[in-house]
Write an enzyme that holds these catalytic residues in place. Structure first.
Site, PDB file in Angstrom:
ATOM      1  N   HIS A 461       0.925  -0.970  -0.480  1.00  0.00           N
ATOM      2  CA  HIS A 461      -0.277  -0.232  -0.156  1.00  0.00           C
ATOM      3  C   HIS A 461       0.856   1.262  -0.031  1.00  0.00           C
ATOM      4  CE1 HIS A 461      -3.909   1.895   1.736  1.00  0.00           C
ATOM      5  NE2 HIS A 461      -2.252   3.289   1.162  1.00  0.00           N
ATOM      6  N   GLU A 462       1.814   1.605   0.624  1.00  0.00           N
ATOM      7  CA  GLU A 462       2.412   2.724   1.110  1.00  0.00           C
ATOM      8  C   GLU A 462       3.401   2.731   0.000  1.00  0.00           C
ATOM      9  OE1 GLU A 462       2.215   5.226   3.123  1.00  0.00           O
ATOM     10  OE2 GLU A 462       0.729   3.437   4.364  1.00  0.00           O
ATOM     11  N   HIS A 465       2.204   4.550  -2.640  1.00  0.00           N
ATOM     12  CA  HIS A 465       1.875   5.599  -2.967  1.00  0.00           C
ATOM     13  C   HIS A 465       3.216   5.983  -3.601  1.00  0.00           C
ATOM     14  CE1 HIS A 465      -1.988   6.492  -0.506  1.00  0.00           C
ATOM     15  NE2 HIS A 465      -1.411   6.204   0.305  1.00  0.00           N
ATOM     16  N   HIS A 468       3.494   6.765  -6.828  1.00  0.00           N
ATOM     17  CA  HIS A 468       2.277   7.845  -7.405  1.00  0.00           C
ATOM     18  C   HIS A 468       3.161   8.963  -7.166  1.00  0.00           C
ATOM     19  CE1 HIS A 468      -1.581   9.838  -6.947  1.00  0.00           C
ATOM     20  NE2 HIS A 468      -1.017  10.055  -8.184  1.00  0.00           N
TER      21      HIS A 468
END
Length: 670
Positions: A461-462, A465, A468
């Site tokens: 998940h991190e 990010h 992105h």
């Protein structure tokens, strides 16, 4: 002696020289950086030239370089490696920074220039990206109160300053409670605990200066303790302490702070002409209105609650078979859910965990990024702010893309949770700059470090990010990377979690810590089949928190947030044996700052999209389909906030999704 925070960093990749920065450097560096930024703003506002995009909007974009450098370093170490000196500095800095930025947005001469450029926008022949930056700049001024005068303007400044101080206090109180509480365990108290939990407890005891194992309030320790400890009395004691963070009375109690924050947010929204803070906050998000948020959350709540109620009956029956009378309690749920998972899926955390080595899961996240986007990772040996940190250079076809830093282990100086931040964001104006991105987690340390399946999902998940940020390809920093709507920012992170569950990824990277053998195929099948196990519980604890957050901000503020929280849970008919994921006194997402206030729903709003977005790869017949990966990067990961979020998603998928994909993905579809 020159302050290292303010020098031109002659380091590899111009990364902060952490080995030369001392806590004593921060205060004088901040004062100098504020003065420099103030002078830049005064020069823009006092210009005698006719305002245009270059001398006003681009000038604002270029200003504040020194301040960005100082704050990027300070807030990195304040969150991930705090100490009393840094906590004192943070308390001093918060109102000072709030006053500084209020001074900018309330500068009438400056706002007049921004407004003049806005009014002349049709004659300026702006690019699509420039037009977007202009709109966002003006909107930011207006929403910050630039159009207010007199008493309203003065009151807005007071509110912002007070909110900044309160958010800092909330965060530090929570950290103080998490740092101070622990429960010592005797050898007789270790019954039922797998070796990895015992090892983690012993390491925690050593950190606390104790001779034996302890349970702390770190999620990476308390959750497995609640899963495996046969001692119901100790589970209850630990769970109650976990829930009491921020609500223990005394100086670290957050309940009055939460009430004051809610009142000030409401007043702030009303000064700007909004009926409620939720109306103000959601205006610029994909959801747009509180009603749209509530509709989504309730569409998920009903099937989730029904599933949780049915699961709770099964777990209570298991508990009674153990000879425990009375209702299932919150400190029983994880224990009996773990026993049920072993019985129904022949899968338990203790057997699974040796296959989920931290280093191998990092390799897996990197390998997926390589197959999808062509990224390569080379370990760096550079000074960082803590010995636990690691860094990699990220390249593509030999060209530098970014520096990625991982800070993975829990420690007393780190706030709880997991997060991603950019110490330097990507931009091409006023100079070309590549991103420096950091993932911070709170995994249990070990040799080797082993993750739970939930931990592995957090890592992916991190890193979503981080992608992105690292793949951003825009001109202006203000719209770079994760500078997007709050209910869109979780799309890349939650989407990336799906690649953890691609069978070929686990087959290659889930290898046993002792034997090196790959995860057996039957175990792999069990892991994937159990992906939605206990999803009623997980969804209920999350949605309850999101609805409490929404209720807090949709209408008049409650004078007693704890009573308001209880009223919301009663209205929802919250299952008695499930607690909120984040109760009010430790709801840092909502009260440590404005980021997720009236916005905790964002994870679920993004999940509607991430389930649908991964379906695009499934429809292509390949989780690593090159065309879909290219479309994902071109339309979402590289574009930052250069267009409205719904436009970006439609450009990738061709349409907006419905809630059905989310319910199916969580195993909650009818």
């Amino acid at each position: 002696m020159t302050n290292p925070l303010l020098t031109n960093w002659q380091t590899d990749f111009q990364i902060a020289p952490f080995d030369r920065i001392a806590d004593a450097d921060f205060a004088p560096a901040l004062e100098a950086a504020l003065a420099s930024h103030r002078a830049e703003i005064e020069a823009i506002a006092g210009s005698q030239e006719a305002p245009d995009f270059a001398n006003t909007i681009e000038a604002l974009e270029a200003a504040g370089g020194d301040l960005d450098k100082v704050l990027s370093v300070f807030f990195t170490v304040a969150g991930a490696d705090s100490n009393p000196a840094r906590e004192d500095l943070q308390r001093a800095f918060s109102p000072k920074l709030a006053a500084h930025f209020s001074e900018i947005t309330s500068n009438k001469a400056l706002f007049a220039l921004v407004d003049a450029v806005w009014e002349a926008r049709d004659e300026l022949e702006l690019s699509e990206e420039q037009a977007r930056v202009l709109m966002l700049t003006r909107r930011g001024f207006v929403r910050a109160g630039a159009a207010l005068d007199g008493a309203a303007d003065a009151r807005m400044k007071e509110i912002k300053s007070r909110l900044a101080s309160l958010g800092t206090a909330f965060t530090q109180n929570l950290l103080a409670d998490e740092r101070s509480w622990f429960m010592e365990l005797g050898e007789e108290d270790l019954e039922g605990l797998p070796s990895f939990v015992v090892d983690t407890a012993r390491a925690a005891g050593a950190e606390k200066g104790r001779d034996g194992p302890v349970v702390t309030l770190s999620r990476s320790l308390i959750v497995p303790f609640l899963q495996f400890s046969t001692r119901r009395d100790l589970r209850a004691q630990a769970y109650k302490a976990w829930c009491a963070r921020g609500a223990n009375g005394g100086e670290s109690d957050n309940r009055a702070i939460a009430a004051e924050i809610l009142a000030l947010r409401h007043e702030r929204a009303q000064l700007l002409g909004y009926e409620s803070f939720a109306d103000y906050k959601l205006e610029t998000e994909m959801a747009r209105t509180p009603d749209a948020v509530r509709d989504l959350l309730m569409a998920v709540w009903e099937p989730a609650r029904a599933r949780a109620q049915a699961d709770g009956q099964v777990l209570e029956a298991m508990m009674q078979q153990d000879g425990v009378n009375g209702p299932l309690e919150a400190w029983d749920w994880r224990y009996y859910a773990e026993k049920r998972r072993k019985a129904e899926h022949d899968l338990d955390e203790a057997t699974l965990k040796p296959y989920l080595q931290l280093d191998r899961m990092i390799e897996a996240a990197f390998a997926c990024a390589n197959r999808l986007f062509g990224l390569e990772f080379r370990a760096l040996d550079i000074p960082l702010y803590h010995p636990d940190c690691r860094a990699w250079e990220v390249t593509r076809k030999g060209a530098h893309v970014a520096v990625f830093i991982g800070d993975y282990f829990a420690r007393g100086s780190k706030r709880s949770g997991a997060w991603c931040s950019a110490m330097r964001a990507q931009a091409r104006f006023p100079d070309v700059q590549s991103p420096v991105v950091i993932n911070v987690c709170n995994f249990a340390k070990g040799d080797p470090a082993l993750l739970s399946y939930d931990d592995a999902r957090t890592l992916f998940h991190e890193f979503g990010h981080a992608l992105h940020q690292m793949l951003s390809n825009v001109t202006y920093e203000s719209i770079s990377g994760t500078s997007v709507a709050r209910d869109f920012v979780e799309l890349p992170s939650q989407l990336y979690e799906h690649w953890l569950e691609v069978p070929e990824v686990l087959s290659e990277f889930a290898t046993h810590a002792e034997t090196g053998a790959p995860m057996p195929q039957d175990m792999l099948a069990k892991v994937l089949n159990a992906a939605t196990f206990d999803m009623g519980f997980q969804t209920v604890e999350y949605v309850a928190s999101a609805l409490v957050d929404l209720d807090f901000h949709d209408g008049a503020p409650p004078t007693d947030p704890m009573a308001a929280q209880a009223a919301t849970l009663e209205r929802l008919d919250m299952p008695q044996a499930i607690g909120m994921r984040h109760a009010t006194p430790h709801f840092a997402h909502v009260f440590s700052g404005d980021g997720y206030s009236a916005g905790y729903y964002s994870y679920m709003w993004s999940e509607v999209m991430d389930a649908d977005a991964f379906a695009a790869f499934e429809e292509a017949g390949d989780a690593f389909d090159p065309e879909r990966a290219r479309a994902l990067e071109e339309n979402i990961l590289s574009t930052g906030g250069s267009r409205e979020a719904d436009q970006l998603y439609v450009a990738f998928r061709g349409r907006l999704p419905g809630v059905e994909a989310l319910l199916k993905g969580r195993g909650l579809a009818a």
